[in-house]
Design a protein around this motif. Structure first.
Motif, PDB file in Angstrom:
ATOM      1  N   SER A 181       0.846  -1.190   0.000  1.00 19.79           N
ATOM      2  CA  SER A 181       0.000   0.000   0.000  1.00 19.79           C
ATOM      3  C   SER A 181       0.878   1.236   0.000  1.00 19.79           C
ATOM      4  N   ALA A 182       0.354   2.313  -0.519  1.00 21.57           N
ATOM      5  CA  ALA A 182       1.126   3.564  -0.597  1.00 21.57           C
ATOM      6  C   ALA A 182       0.179   4.745  -0.506  1.00 21.57           C
ATOM      7  N   ARG A 183       0.659   5.819   0.120  1.00 20.80           N
ATOM      8  CA  ARG A 183      -0.035   7.104   0.169  1.00 20.80           C
ATOM      9  C   ARG A 183       0.986   8.186  -0.196  1.00 20.80           C
ATOM     10  N   VAL A 184       0.660   9.001  -1.177  1.00 22.87           N
ATOM     11  CA  VAL A 184       1.566  10.057  -1.638  1.00 22.87           C
ATOM     12  C   VAL A 184       0.787  11.351  -1.739  1.00 22.87           C
ATOM     13  N   LEU A 185       1.396  12.435  -1.280  1.00 24.41           N
ATOM     14  CA  LEU A 185       0.775  13.748  -1.376  1.00 24.41           C
ATOM     15  C   LEU A 185       1.785  14.755  -1.913  1.00 24.41           C
ATOM     16  N   VAL A 186       1.361  15.522  -2.911  1.00 23.09           N
ATOM     17  CA  VAL A 186       2.182  16.589  -3.480  1.00 23.09           C
ATOM     18  C   VAL A 186       1.453  17.905  -3.247  1.00 23.09           C
ATOM     19  N   GLY A 187       2.128  18.855  -2.616  1.00 23.59           N
ATOM     20  CA  GLY A 187       1.534  20.167  -2.364  1.00 23.59           C
ATOM     21  C   GLY A 187       2.353  21.261  -3.008  1.00 23.59           C
ATOM     22  N   HIS A 188       1.693  22.303  -3.453  1.00 21.27           N
ATOM     23  CA  HIS A 188       2.381  23.433  -4.087  1.00 21.27           C
ATOM     24  C   HIS A 188       1.807  24.737  -3.563  1.00 21.27           C
ATOM     25  N   GLU A 189       2.695  25.612  -3.111  1.00 21.19           N
ATOM     26  CA  GLU A 189       2.318  26.919  -2.605  1.00 21.19           C
ATOM     27  C   GLU A 189       2.529  27.946  -3.705  1.00 21.19           C
ATOM     28  N   LEU A 190       1.458  28.567  -4.162  1.00 21.84           N
ATOM     29  CA  LEU A 190       1.558  29.553  -5.235  1.00 21.84           C
ATOM     30  C   LEU A 190       2.070  30.872  -4.668  1.00 21.84           C
ATOM     31  N   ARG A 191       3.340  31.114  -4.858  1.00 21.80           N
ATOM     32  CA  ARG A 191       3.912  32.327  -4.306  1.00 21.80           C
ATOM     33  C   ARG A 191       3.430  33.561  -5.062  1.00 21.80           C
ATOM     34  N   ALA A 192       2.999  33.379  -6.304  1.00 23.42           N
ATOM     35  CA  ALA A 192       2.441  34.512  -7.039  1.00 23.42           C
ATOM     36  C   ALA A 192       1.093  34.929  -6.470  1.00 23.42           C
ATOM     37  N   LEU A 193       0.407  34.000  -5.808  1.00 20.42           N
ATOM     38  CA  LEU A 193      -0.878  34.275  -5.169  1.00 20.42           C
ATOM     39  C   LEU A 193      -0.763  33.842  -3.716  1.00 20.42           C
ATOM     40  N   PRO A 194      -0.161  34.649  -2.862  1.00 20.64           N
ATOM     41  CA  PRO A 194       0.093  34.237  -1.476  1.00 20.64           C
ATOM     42  C   PRO A 194      -1.170  33.759  -0.781  1.00 20.64           C
ATOM     43  N   GLY A 195      -1.010  32.667  -0.057  1.00 21.13           N
ATOM     44  CA  GLY A 195      -2.129  32.106   0.684  1.00 21.13           C
ATOM     45  C   GLY A 195      -2.829  30.975  -0.019  1.00 21.13           C
ATOM     46  N   LEU A 196      -2.526  30.742  -1.314  1.00 18.51           N
ATOM     47  CA  LEU A 196      -3.190  29.686  -2.076  1.00 18.51           C
ATOM     48  C   LEU A 196      -2.273  28.475  -2.179  1.00 18.51           C
ATOM     49  N   ASN A 197      -2.753  27.325  -1.722  1.00 17.70           N
ATOM     50  CA  ASN A 197      -2.013  26.069  -1.769  1.00 17.70           C
ATOM     51  C   ASN A 197      -2.844  25.022  -2.486  1.00 17.70           C
ATOM     52  N   LEU A 198      -2.207  24.269  -3.366  1.00 17.22           N
ATOM     53  CA  LEU A 198      -2.852  23.201  -4.107  1.00 17.22           C
ATOM     54  C   LEU A 198      -2.228  21.868  -3.713  1.00 17.22           C
ATOM     55  N   PHE A 199      -3.003  20.815  -3.768  1.00 16.83           N
ATOM     56  CA  PHE A 199      -2.425  19.503  -3.486  1.00 16.83           C
ATOM     57  C   PHE A 199      -3.125  18.428  -4.304  1.00 16.83           C
ATOM     58  N   ALA A 200      -2.394  17.335  -4.502  1.00 18.11           N
ATOM     59  CA  ALA A 200      -2.933  16.123  -5.116  1.00 18.11           C
ATOM     60  C   ALA A 200      -2.470  14.948  -4.272  1.00 18.11           C
ATOM     61  N   ALA A 201      -3.370  14.012  -3.988  1.00 22.20           N
ATOM     62  CA  ALA A 201      -3.064  12.885  -3.106  1.00 22.20           C
ATOM     63  C   ALA A 201      -3.393  11.576  -3.815  1.00 22.20           C
ATOM     64  N   LEU A 202      -2.454  10.643  -3.755  1.00 18.43           N
ATOM     65  CA  LEU A 202      -2.626   9.324  -4.353  1.00 18.43           C
ATOM     66  C   LEU A 202      -2.746   8.278  -3.249  1.00 18.43           C
ATOM     67  N   SER A 203      -3.752   7.411  -3.366  1.00 16.93           N
ATOM     68  CA  SER A 203      -3.885   6.239  -2.500  1.00 16.93           C
ATOM     69  C   SER A 203      -3.875   5.005  -3.390  1.00 16.93           C
ATOM     70  N   ALA A 204      -3.058   4.020  -3.039  1.00 19.17           N
ATOM     71  CA  ALA A 204      -2.958   2.811  -3.851  1.00 19.17           C
ATOM     72  C   ALA A 204      -2.783   1.599  -2.954  1.00 19.17           C
ATOM     73  N   GLU A 205      -3.449   0.488  -3.328  1.00 18.80           N
ATOM     74  CA  GLU A 205      -3.336  -0.758  -2.579  1.00 18.80           C
ATOM     75  C   GLU A 205      -3.337  -1.930  -3.547  1.00 18.80           C
ATOM     76  N   SER A 206      -2.610  -2.977  -3.169  1.00 18.39           N
ATOM     77  CA  SER A 206      -2.577  -4.181  -3.989  1.00 18.39           C
ATOM     78  C   SER A 206      -3.833  -5.020  -3.741  1.00 18.39           C
ATOM     79  N   ASP A 207      -3.891  -6.193  -4.368  1.00 12.17           N
ATOM     80  CA  ASP A 207      -5.086  -7.034  -4.293  1.00 12.17           C
ATOM     81  C   ASP A 207      -5.327  -7.545  -2.880  1.00 12.17           C
ATOM     82  N   ARG A 208      -6.551  -8.002  -2.632  1.00 15.00           N
ATOM     83  CA  ARG A 208      -6.950  -8.574  -1.345  1.00 15.00           C
ATOM     84  C   ARG A 208      -7.593  -9.936  -1.582  1.00 15.00           C
TER      85      ARG A 208
END
Length: 727
Positions: free
Chosen positions: A624-651
């Motif tokens: 299993s894995a959890r990954v998160l990428v966040g980006h702070e838009l310095r051109a627009l202070p105070g605005l943060n974007l993120f994308a999160a991945l969740s993945a798991e193998s078979d059960r």
């Protein structure tokens, strides 16, 4: 989410995500003209690499930071929970790769698997360090953080499953807070919250904090509308610089129909793409909601003594009441299979009703902690005694066969069978635990960590008709030892070994078991773990390898013919879980990257049933894995974007059958957080997100529950938008 309008959402409700994107564009434009000072702080999105993590309440070593503990601990704060749209304990599965689902049904209590073991709802949950029952809906609105201690927990809990402990830390009036929020989710879910805290009196010695939540529950799942509310009050009195008295009270209510699972169709695993994840099989005209009512209160007294010693007395009580009701699919009598549905998509329907279930949980703890120097050694000691009283009282229940079969397309209409004439089982438990911990600094960065807990246990049970009584007591000792070595200022290595224990009694069915009603040998689990921890200002990572062996109770002998002379209940081999966990958080300028992963080899061994040996447990992914990428838009202070991945193998689906599985899956969530600072110090925090961005169709989990295979689909794509005002 100012730049998210380029994404295409092939939904019937296309206007909803588009409106989210347009709103975020407007907010970004407003940020250019608002009185907003530029900020260089890390995004609040699952990023905790700013400074050290706080000490853990559940670890048992006082103010030692998590980075210096030879224990695997995850701490999730309130801001992170809000940023990810987490309102439920089951959302831990999205935040830590070692945590996965364990029969998590919408409208029902949360169940988690940690390191491949299902945690015990009566033994593995804590509130400010004291044991509570998880047999209710545990709400997070008045919790400052959620802590997860992974692995054997015998030092912190005398009786518990070996996966780990979950601790809920209550918000206290530590500072002045004036916050209100409104959240919209999906088609019609609306939630409003208020968080108010103040200090007053001479030298601000009194504190009061109030949290209130009201929510209309209307998930993407059909036929699951409901409501919930929470009211919590926490107060304290700083009697003197050395004395603190704290009290808090919480009352909660939730009413919502629950969600049964799908299942195998004969010998076939149905494709998740052929199933509408919004379909609720609990859709009969007579279906009733599950109702949860809970009142919880606690009192804590802390006294600073001479030197660096501190005494603490603490008490918590729960009063739980619920009505558990569902149109329940179970088996296929037409084909003689009672662990799955019929090959044509039909299934047996049951009318299940257990009204007026009442549970009471009282726990207390007295402890003394402090530092002591002996020769060249420095000790950090903690020792005390903890007690628990648990009782559960039930009425007769209904579990009645409905004559008409159900269908997986939800088209069947059946007749209710509500007669409650089936026995339930009342239970009582008393537990007293004596414990001691010692963290010893040996010099040169080397530490020795010792812990031991002695438990005295009494348990009784009897049916609601007064038959099949059991009554037994037991006692056991669970030790724990670890060594740590500070290789450099940011890097620590450690190794640990510990025991945990579980206790049970053979079912009191003399016509089936030769040892009916008799206590069973204590099941002592063992864990070995080695790990590395690294922490600097902009980087934190951890690596741990563990080996856990847990004895398993099972039926021994020839039990198929129900001859008690041939059948006994006892220990039947073990479940052994070996794995590697890794987690890391790093900042690269305006970018942040955080994630965790787990590789797990979980197998049965030494069972008298040879077909079970060397097979995988059901409903446990090997990777299993959890990954998160966040980006702070310095051109627009105070605005943060993120994308999160969740993945798991078979059960796997059925014990002893590794060939029958549900496929692996992965999903993306995205979100945006915009912090708008106003004149006078106030601020607005806008949060927007889309969970399951690609509307992925997959079987998220496959619990083998009540001797039956169930399949739960991944929730359909869901949008959310929230506004928080801090005044």
């Amino acid at each position: 989410m100012a730049s998210r309008s380029r994404f295409h959402f092939p939904l019937t409700r296309r206007r909803v995500p588009a409106a989210c994107a347009l709103l975020c564009v407007a907010l970004a434009a407003q940020a250019q003209t608002a009185d907003t000072a530029p900020t260089t702080t890390l995004p609040t999105v699952s990023v905790r690499a700013q400074g050290s993590l706080p000490a853990s309440d559940i670890a048992g070593f006082g103010d030692v930071p998590v980075a210096r503990l030879p224990i695997a601990v995850t701490s999730v704060g309130q801001a992170e929970l809000k940023d990810r749209g987490s309102n439920d304990l089951r959302d831990l599965t999205r935040l830590d790769a070692s945590v996965s689902d364990a029969y998590n049904s919408v409208g029902y209590w949360s169940q988690l698997t940690v390191r491949g073991y299902v945690i015990d709802l009566r033994s593995n949950l804590r509130r400010d360090g004291l044991p509570i029952s998880g047999e209710t809906v545990l709400m997070l609105d008045n919790k400052s953080r959620v802590e997860l201690l992974k692995g054997i927990s015998g030092m912190q809990s005398g009786v518990s499953a070996p996966g780990g402990l979950v601790n809920l830390v209550v918000k206290r009036p530590d500072a002045d807070v004036r916050a209100a929020s409104l959240e919209l989710r999906g088609a019609g879910n609306v939630m409003g919250t208020v968080d108010w805290s103040t200090r007053f009196g001479n030298e601000r010695s009194f504190g009061l904090r109030v949290n209130a939540t009201a929510e209309r529950l209307d998930p993407e799942l059909h036929d699951a509308r409901g409501r919930r509310h929470l009211l919590a009050v926490a107060g304290d009195w700083r009697i003197s610089p050395d004395t603190l008295l704290e009290a808090e009270l919480e009352t909660t209510h939730q009413s919502q129909p629950s969600q049964p699972g799908f299942s195998l169709l004969g010998d076939r695993v149905p494709s998740a793409k052929s199933i509408d994840p919004r379909l609720n099989l609990n859709n009969q005209p007579w279906s009733l909601p599950v109702v949860w009512d809970a009142d919880t209160a606690s009192l804590r007294w802390q006294q600073r003594l001479a030197g660096e010693w501190r005494a603490q007395a603490q008490f918590v009580t729960q009063r739980l009441k619920d009505d558990d009701r569902v149109a329940f699919p179970f088996g296929c009598s037409a084909e003689g299979n009672f662990d799955r549905y019929c090959s044509d998509g039909s299934f047996d329907f049951y009318d299940y009703r257990s009204e007026n279930e009442r549970r009471r949980n009282d726990a207390w703890d007295l402890n003394l902690a402090g530092r002591l120097a002996t020769a060249a050694l420095n000790h950090q000691l903690r020792f005390g005694v903890q007690g628990l009283r648990y009782e559960a009282r039930f009425q007769k229940q209904a579990f009645n066969f409905v004559n008409e079969p159900g269908r997986i397309d939800g088209s069947a209409v059946t007749t209710p069978q509500p007669l409650a004439d089936d026995d339930s089982t009342n239970r009582d438990e008393r537990r007293t635990e004596f414990y001691a911990n010692d963290a010893i600094q040996l010099g040169a960065g080397v530490g020795l960590w010792l812990g031991v807990r002695h438990t005295r246990l009494e348990r009784q049970s009897v049916t609601t008709s007064g038959t099949e009584p059991t009554d037994y007591d037991d006692s056991f000792t669970t030790p724990w030892i670890a060594a740590s070595w500070q290789l450099s200022e940011p890097l620590m290595a450690y190794a640990s070994w510990g025991q945990g224990v579980e206790s049970d009694v053979a079912p009191n069915r003399p016509g089936v078991y030769g040892n009916a009603g008799q206590p069973l040998p204590a099941a002592k689990s063992r864990q070995s773990e080695i790990g590395l921890k690294f922490e600097q200002q902009d980087l934190r990572w951890a690596l741990a390898a563990f080996d856990i062996r847990r004895p398993v109770y099972g039926d021994l002998g020839e039990c198929a013919d129900a001859d008690p002379s041939d059948c006994r209940r006892g220990l039947d081999g073990a479940a052994r879980h070996r794995g590697i966990e890794a987690s890391a958080e790093k900042r690269f300028g305006a970018w942040t990257l955080a994630g965790s992963a787990m590789w797990l080899r979980a197998r049965r061994e030494d069972s008298v049933n040879a077909s079970l040996n060397d097979t995988r447990p059901t409903n446990v992914p090997a990777r299993s894995a959890r990954v998160l990428v966040g980006h702070e838009l310095r051109a627009l202070p105070g605005l943060n974007l993120f994308a999160a991945l969740s993945a798991e193998s078979d059960r796997t689906l059925i014990p002893g059958n590794d060939a029958l599985t549900v496929p692996s899956w992965a999903r993306w969530d995205i979100g945006a957080i915009y912090t708008q600072r106003l004149q006078g110090g106030q601020r607005l925090v806008w949060r927007a997100g889309v969970d399951n961005l690609a509307d992925r169709r997959a079987w998220q989990e496959s619990p083998y529950q009540f001797g039956h295979v169930y399949l739960y689909p991944m929730a359909a794509r869901t949008w959310r938008l929230a506004l928080q005002a801090d005044l």
